[in-house]
Structures are given as structure tokens and as C-alpha cells.
Design a protein around this motif. Structure first.
Motif, mmCIF file in Angstrom:
data_model
loop_
_atom_site.group_PDB
_atom_site.id
_atom_site.type_symbol
_atom_site.label_atom_id
_atom_site.label_comp_id
_atom_site.label_asym_id
_atom_site.label_seq_id
_atom_site.Cartn_x
_atom_site.Cartn_y
_atom_site.Cartn_z
ATOM 1 N N PHE A 374 0.725 -1.139 -0.008
ATOM 2 C CA PHE A 374 0.609 -0.225 -0.496
ATOM 3 C C PHE A 374 0.659 1.386 0.246
ATOM 4 O O PHE A 374 2.241 0.962 0.437
ATOM 5 N N ARG A 375 0.696 2.392 -1.025
ATOM 6 C CA ARG A 375 1.027 3.339 -1.136
ATOM 7 C C ARG A 375 0.743 4.121 0.564
ATOM 8 O O ARG A 375 0.679 5.240 0.703
ATOM 9 N N HIS A 376 -0.530 4.208 0.633
ATOM 10 C CA HIS A 376 -1.250 5.044 1.430
ATOM 11 C C HIS A 376 -1.638 3.835 3.308
ATOM 12 O O HIS A 376 -1.448 2.594 3.362
ATOM 13 N N GLU A 377 -1.102 4.699 4.291
ATOM 14 C CA GLU A 377 -1.658 3.890 5.403
ATOM 15 C C GLU A 377 -2.512 3.437 5.142
ATOM 16 O O GLU A 377 -4.078 3.904 5.418
ATOM 17 N N CYS A 378 -3.161 1.290 5.710
ATOM 18 C CA CYS A 378 -5.046 1.140 5.767
ATOM 19 C C CYS A 378 -4.253 -0.025 7.316
ATOM 20 O O CYS A 378 -3.576 -0.242 6.836
ATOM 21 N N LEU A 545 -9.081 0.947 -3.695
ATOM 22 C CA LEU A 545 -8.749 1.774 -2.398
ATOM 23 C C LEU A 545 -7.781 2.922 -2.275
ATOM 24 O O LEU A 545 -7.784 3.973 -1.859
ATOM 25 N N ASP A 546 -6.490 2.261 -3.253
ATOM 26 C CA ASP A 546 -5.181 2.824 -3.309
ATOM 27 C C ASP A 546 -4.522 3.885 -3.697
ATOM 28 O O ASP A 546 -4.760 5.065 -3.711
ATOM 29 N N ASP A 547 -5.110 3.999 -5.154
ATOM 30 C CA ASP A 547 -5.068 4.418 -6.283
ATOM 31 C C ASP A 547 -6.190 5.658 -6.125
ATOM 32 O O ASP A 547 -6.484 5.812 -7.662
ATOM 33 N N SER A 548 -7.564 6.116 -4.988
ATOM 34 C CA SER A 548 -8.614 6.824 -5.622
ATOM 35 C C SER A 548 -8.770 7.207 -4.263
ATOM 36 O O SER A 548 -7.951 7.271 -2.935
ATOM 37 N N GLY A 549 -10.074 7.960 -4.714
ATOM 38 C CA GLY A 549 -10.323 8.873 -3.072
ATOM 39 C C GLY A 549 -11.143 8.166 -2.541
ATOM 40 O O GLY A 549 -11.518 8.903 -1.144
ATOM 41 N N LYS A 562 -8.794 3.118 5.161
ATOM 42 C CA LYS A 562 -7.478 3.685 4.869
ATOM 43 C C LYS A 562 -7.468 5.066 5.348
ATOM 44 O O LYS A 562 -8.864 5.768 5.477
ATOM 45 N N VAL A 563 -6.230 5.539 6.483
ATOM 46 C CA VAL A 563 -6.301 6.421 7.258
ATOM 47 C C VAL A 563 -5.199 7.392 7.008
ATOM 48 O O VAL A 563 -5.171 8.393 7.938
ATOM 49 N N GLY A 564 -4.613 7.495 6.142
ATOM 50 C CA GLY A 564 -3.831 7.973 5.603
ATOM 51 C C GLY A 564 -2.691 8.165 4.476
ATOM 52 O O GLY A 564 -2.812 6.612 4.569
ATOM 53 N N SER A 565 -1.675 9.040 4.735
ATOM 54 C CA SER A 565 -0.759 8.270 3.663
ATOM 55 C C SER A 565 1.038 8.164 3.978
ATOM 56 O O SER A 565 1.220 8.855 4.971
#
Length: 568
Positions: A374-378, A545-549, A562-565
Motif C-alpha cells: 500500500f502507498r497509503h496507511e491502511c 482503495l489505494d489509488d482513489s479517494g 484507509k487512514v493516511g498516507s
């Protein structure tokens, strides 16, 4: 016991496994290749199927058309042909290549057989079936009305040199009574107009259909009048042809481009839609009058046009109507397998649900989550009752990705790989478009609802079943509760009426949401990023999930948030 695999190796490649007359598995190649409308031999899908089915022990392996082009890229082929094309050039090219095409078809059959043999299929079990027979068989056997006469119509761009057929199904057999050559194709007309409008043929026709209601009647009427003058029905009404002096449809790109050059784009879309609705209704009425058969089954890509289906379903002479779901070429293998089984003396089971693809258990989901970069924190947590958790999120105005059970087959998400939201919430369509879908502003979303919701929101005087999102209905005043799932111009709805028997967990979600809000339906659109196929694997869902809003994903018993980057 019979075990049959059938494939479509043209555009929208797919495979189907039929066992004892019942569809056990169906998958489109795009879901695994991650290339939208993937064409060619469905090697990835068959490799997956070979893990549970002994290909060497099959009773039949069927290709669902006699001839396919060498290239799997049907869209690009069409666009090049349109640009090449005037009438004289098209006729010369056809005359030059007539003999070559037969030789090429024979060569390609050898190649296609070799693909299957390489997977372990015995050569003597391999056969080919006519394209429009497969469409007709999907509708006839899929409906299951084998003990009474059924009028079966097929209509698409082209397949094995035809674009449409009329058949009578009775006693488990199909008899073709009329056919139309591909030069006169209404389906090809849509592909041509799609290319003419700067969009992708064999993919973006639905955008023209969505735009059509916005056209002013006088402008759309000019285009419709031009198209009306292009075709005439045969004396028996079962077929039609391009009128003398008019170009055949495969060579008509320049003709229609010039004729519509200074017309507004919504006029063109509206006129094409109005022409198609009236033309198909006349054809169905002619066929009923000729045969006196009022139970009608339809298949072929033209019948993906849900507005035309609505008009056909409303015809007084139509007593009962069945449209094979997702009836483009991806469903050809259903008909090929059905017909092969019937030819062996077997009885085909009617089509039920379309949850026929891949499935992942809770442990596989967790392992996929742990291994995904993941690029974002999940964060992920297991839920005792995921439907209640998601219903609460929807009631709070959240958009949630819903990934549950076996994936649905076909072009439309049916509550296994869906994005869901409260359809009553103002701005929800714009929010989904902005965060994930990037759809054209005029394109409508659809709604999933319980049977109670269907009775509350839909005007359905014929009480037509609608589990597959293949029909459109007028709506009641109460349907403001699902406003986001209606067409923004004419307030029609393309519903999925959900049964507990076919999709218990999705029905649980709808029931839980109704308990919290009193509303019996939700907005439903496919779980995918713009330009990509519907998600198939957990990794595909994580990518959305990771590549969208998007913030929430309900995947089996897990809720991923998804809670952050993360830092780059």
C-alpha cells in the motif's frame, strides 16, 4: 454426466464450464489480464479452470464462432477499417479478399485448435459453432421455456457474416427462419457512430445511449429521419437491408460523418437511440405477427441497450420477455455449451444467478492484505457481521467498496464487486465520479433494491423480473429515495432486484440499510478504476482503495480503512 467447456476467443474473451447441463463457472479474460475487453484466446481463464476441471476428460470443447479475426484488438481493427473506407474501396477490398478470407479462416481454425490442444484438450473433442446460433441458444436454453414455443431474436455488430437472426425454439430445439447479413448491421451502426463521435467502438456505445435523452426532439429527429431512410424491412418483416444507393454499414463511415458534420453531438446520439428503439420494436412486432409467438427471448450485443429493451417489454404483443444478461459476445460460450449439451441429448438447466467467477476466503484476503504494498496507511479489522457495519457507514453518507463471494460475470456489477452508497444523498454521484469513476457527467448510475423496494420504486406493469440490470423502468414518486440510482434526465432506473437465495450477504446489506433508514435501495456501480475491468482479486480491490479517494473496503469478513498516507 457431461462436462463441456466453451470459449469466446474474439473480443471480450471468456470461457464457460457446463456440467450436467448447469453452468458451474464463467469468467471473462479481462478480469485476470486486467485489460478492459481483453480479446483473443482466454488462456488465463482456462488455466484457472484447469485447476479444478480435467481438460483431457471433457466431453466437448467448443469455440463459440466459426471465424474470428487474427487480431484480438477488434476496436482498433474497426477504427482502421472505418478510416480506410468508402463504398467503392470497400467493395473492391471485399472482392479482392473473398478467396483469401476462406483460406485465412481455415488457417486460424488450426491455430485456435492448437491453443486448446496445448492445454491438454483432446483434438477430437474440439468443435466450432455458429456465432448467432450461440447467441440464440444462450437466450433459449438460458430462459428454460423448452416445452412451449419461444421466439428467439439475436442482434449484434457481426458474427460469422451475420448481424441478426430470427429463430423458433420448441421442444428443446432451435430452428432459424431468417437472417440478416452483416452489411446491414444496426449493431455495427452503433460502433461506427461511436468512432465518429471520437470514442472507442465496441466499448463506448453505452456513452451514446446515456447521452441520448438530453437531445432536443427536433435535432434528434433530423438524425432519426436520415437513418430511417437508410434501411427497409423485407416483405415478410423478419429481416431488413440497406436501401439501394446507400452505402453498406461497414463502408458508411464517411457517408454518415459528412451527413452529421455540422450537427450537435447530442442530436446524433439522440437520433441514433430513437431510431434503434423504433426499429427494434418494429422488428419484434413483425416477428410476432409472422409467427404468432408472443414469448420472446433476446440475445446479442444490441440488446445491451436497456432503453430499447424497455420499449420492447412495453409492446402489447409481447406476452413475456427474457433478455440474456450481459448479452454481448462475452456470453457466446453460454450458448455454445448449452447447444453442445442439447445435441448430446441432455437437458439444459435455466440460467440462475451470475455469481460464477473467482472467490476468496477470509484467510486468503488477510494474506493478500499483509502482502500488498500500500502507498497509503491502511488498517484492517475482522467484523462479526460485515453487512451491519457497511449499512451503518452508508447511512452516515460513506461510499464503500463491497467485495463478497464469487464474482459476478458480465459487464455489470451485481453486488459481488460493487461500489455502494446511499442513493438518496445529494451529490453522491458527483462524489463517486470525482473520487473513483471519472465517468462522463451525463452517465447514469444504477440501483440495487430488495423486492419490496422494486414494488415501491418501479413502475413495472408487466411484473418483469429484473435481477441482471438488463432492463430499464419508469419510477414512482417514492423513487426520490434512490435519486442517485436514477437517470438524471428522464428519471428512469436500471435496477438490480436482489434475492436472498442468489446473494444472501448483499440482501442482508440492503435489509440492514432499510432498517436504519427506511430506504429500500442503494446506489450500485462497479468496483474498478476508470479504464480498468471490474476487480476480480483482493489485490485488484486494494488497488482501487489505494489509488482513489475511496476510504472503506468491505472484503469478505474484513473492513479495510484507509487512514493516511505513507512517506514516499
Amino acid at each position: 454426466m457431461s462436462s463441456i467447456i466453451a470459449v469466446n476467443d474474439g473480443h471480450n474473451a471468456s470461457c464457460v464450464h457446463l456440467e450436467k447441463g448447469e453452468v458451474r463457472f464463467a469468467l471473462q479474460e479481462e478480469r485476470l489480464s486486467r485489460v478492459k475487453n481483453q480479446g483473443g484466446f482466454p488462456a488465463l481463464s482456462l488455466a484457472h479452470l484447469a485447476e479444478s476441471v480435467n481438460l483431457a476428460g471433457l466431453d466437448a470443447f467448443v469455440f463459440a464462432t466459426h471465424y474470428v479475426p487474427l487480431s484480438p484488438h477488434g476496436r482498433e481493427d474497426r477504427m482502421r477499417a472505418y478510416k480506410r473506407g468508402g463504398l467503392v474501396a470497400g467493395v473492391k477490398q471485399f472482392a479482392k479478399r473473398l478467396g483469401a478470407k476462406r483460406a485465412r479462416a481455415a488457417y486460424l481454425k488450426q491455430q485456435r485448435v492448437a491453443h486448446a490442444v496445448a492445454l491438454g484438450v483432446p483434438p477430437e473433442k474440439i468443435s466450432f459453432k455458429d456465432h448467432h446460433l450461440c447467441h440464440a441458444a444462450s437466450a433459449y436454453y438460458g430462459w428454460g421455456r423448452l416445452d412451449e414455443p419461444v421466439l428467439v431474436l439475436t442482434n449484434d455488430g457481426a458474427g460469422d457474416d451475420l448481424c441478426a437472426t430470427v429463430s423458433i425454439g420448441q421442444g428443446g430445439k432451435l430452428e432459424r427462419i431468417a437472417a440478416v447479413h452483416m452489411n446491414h448491421s444496426i449493431g455495427e451502426l452503433w460502433a461506427l457512430f461511436t468512432a465518429m463521435m471520437g470514442m472507442v467502438p465496441l466499448e463506448h456505445e453505452y456513452k451514446l445511449m446515456g447521452l441520448a435523452p438530453y437531445a432536443p426532439p427536433e435535432g434528434a429527429g433530423r438524425v432519426k429521419k436520415m437513418l430511417d431512410a437508410h434501411f427497409s424491412f423485407t416483405p415478410d418483416g423478419l429481416g431488413w437491408s440497406v436501401n439501394p444507393g446507400k452505402p453498406a454499414i461497414p463502408q458508411a463511415y464517411g457517408y454518415f460523418r459528412d451527413a452529421t458534420e455540422f450537427m450537435r453531438f447530442d442530436w446524433v446520439a439522440g437520433g441514433l437511440q430513437a431510431f434503434t428503439e423504433e426499429f427494434l420494436c418494429r422488428w419484434v412486432s413483425n416477428a410476432i405477427r409472422k409467427t404468432s409467438i408472443r414469448k420472446v427471448a433476446l440475445a446479442g450485443g444490441t440488446f445491451m441497450n436497456v432503453k430499447a429493451n424497455k420499449r420492447i417489454g412495453e409492446l402489447e404483443e409481447v406476452e413475456d420477455l427474457f433478455i440474456f444478461p450481459s448479452c454481448g459476445d462475452e456470453t457466446l460460450p453460454f450458448g455454445a455449451a448449452y447447444d453442445a449439451h442439447a445435441a448430446m441429448g441432455g437437458t439444459c438447466e435455466p440460467l440462475g444467478h451470475l455469481y460464477l467467477g473467482m472467490q476468496y476466503d477470509s484467510a486468503q484476503v488477510k494474506a493478500a492484505f499483509d502482502g500488498y504494498g500500500f502507498r497509503h496507511e491502511c488498517r484492517i479489522r475482522k467484523c462479526e457481521r460485515i453487512s451491519d457495519e457497511v449499512a451503518a457507514l452508508l447511512a452516515q453518507g460513506r461510499v464503500v467498496a463491497w467485495f463478497q463471494g464469487r464474482e459476478e460475470f458480465g459487464a455489470r456489477a451485481l453486488g459481488a464487486r460493487s461500489l455502494v452508497a446511499d442513493a438518496s444523498r445529494p451529490g453522491v454521484v458527483e462524489e463517486i465520479n470525482g473520487m473513483i469513476k471519472s465517468r462522463d457527467f451525463w452517465m447514469p448510475f444504477a440501483a440495487s433494491m430488495t423486492q419490496e423496494g422494486a414494488q415501491r420504486y418501479l413502475r413495472n406493469p408487466g411484473n418483469s423480473a429484473s435481477p441482471y440490470m438488463i432492463m430499464t423502468f419508469d419510477t414512482t414518486e417514492a423513487a426520490g429515495e434512490i435519486e442517485g440510482g436514477r437517470h438524471p434526465y428522464d428519471r428512469t432506473c436500471r435496477p438490480q432486484v436482489v434475492s436472498r437465495e442468489w446473494n444472501g450477504r448483499y440482501h442482508e446489506l440492503l435489509t440492514a440499510f432499510a432498517g436504519l433508514t427506511g430506504r429500500q435501495g442503494i446506489l450500485n456501480t462497479s468496483l474498478n478504476l476508470h479504464g480498468l475491468p471490474i476487480a476480480s482479486s483482493p489485490q485488484d480491490a486494494f488497488q482501487v482503495l489505494d489509488d482513489s479517494g475511496l476510504r472503506f473496503l468491505a472484503i469478505e469478513d474484513w473492513l479495510v480503512e484507509k487512514v493516511g498516507s505513507r512517506a514516499p
